[in-house]
Design an enzyme around this catalytic site. Structure first.
Site, PDB file in Angstrom:
ATOM      1  N   CYS A   1       0.831  -1.215   0.000  1.00 42.85           N
ATOM      2  CA  CYS A   1       0.000   0.000   0.000  1.00 42.85           C
ATOM      3  C   CYS A   1       0.863   1.261   0.000  1.00 42.85           C
ATOM      4  O   CYS A   1       0.364   2.344  -0.253  1.00 42.85           O
ATOM      5  CB  CYS A   1      -0.945   0.013   1.200  1.00 42.85           C
ATOM      6  SG  CYS A   1      -0.096   0.096   2.775  1.00 42.85           S
TER       7      CYS A   1
ATOM      8  N   CYS B   1      -2.704  -3.025   8.598  1.00 41.76           N
ATOM      9  CA  CYS B   1      -2.361  -1.693   9.106  1.00 41.76           C
ATOM     10  C   CYS B   1      -1.914  -1.789  10.569  1.00 41.76           C
ATOM     11  O   CYS B   1      -1.004  -1.069  10.991  1.00 41.76           O
ATOM     12  CB  CYS B   1      -3.558  -0.757   8.981  1.00 41.76           C
ATOM     13  SG  CYS B   1      -4.429  -0.888   7.404  1.00 41.76           S
TER      14      CYS B   1
HETATM   15 FE1  FES Z   1      -1.559   0.572   4.203  1.00 45.99          FE
HETATM   16 FE2  FES Z   1      -3.459   0.756   5.992  1.00 45.99          FE
HETATM   17  S1  FES Z   1      -3.691   0.608   3.849  1.00 45.99           S
HETATM   18  S2  FES Z   1      -1.325   0.595   6.323  1.00 45.99           S
END
Ligand code: FES
Length: 143
Positions: A35, A104
């Site tokens: 991400c 996360c």
């Molecule tokens: Fe990457 Fe939450 S989407 S840490």
């Protein structure tokens, strides 16, 4: 049911311990290659106890809420106890996260571990490398 608990929303909207510690004794930076989110954790240690900690998270709301909660959970704790902080404990303290947001909270656990490792390294404190084995993957991606 709401996607995010009140606690997640609270820690996202009013994150605790945000910022930088200029005189930090340990700094951990971790990232999630998928991400692209990055978390930096600062700890100040006196007599083996984390007397202060702050974080900066460049990432999603769940990552911000997780890091905020993690700082609250390790502040005032002995360093070795902070190492036991699991992402599961952070998620529980937040009253849950959606399954696809669990990674996360992993970032928060890893950021704490990375900060403690940095503290150990800077102070010549011996440790079992296995304690930080999860971090190697992380550093690998991040690096
Ligand atoms: Fe990457 Fe939450 S989407 S840490």
């Amino acid at each position: 049911m709401a996607l995010y608990s009140d606690k997640v929303m609270d820690h996202f909207q009013n994150p605790r311990n945000v910022g930088k510690l200029d005189d930090a004794d340990g700094i951990g930076e971790v990232g999630n290659a998928k991400c692209g989110d990055i978390m930096r954790m600062y700890i100040k240690v006196r007599d083996g106890v984390i007397v202060d900690c702050k974080f900066n998270t460049f990432g999603c709301g769940s990552a911000i809420a997780s890091s905020s909660m993690a700082t609250e959970m390790i502040k005032g704790k002995p360093v070795d106890e902070a190492l036991e902080l699991s992402n599961k404990a952070v998620v529980e303290a937040l009253d849950g996260l959606p399954a696809y947001k669990l990674h996360c909270s992993v970032l928060a656990e890893e950021a704490v571990k990375a900060a403690v490792k940095d503290y150990y390294d800077k102070n010549g404190i011996a440790y079992d490398p296995a304690l930080f084995s999860k971090l190697e993957d992380c550093e690998h991606c991040h690096g």
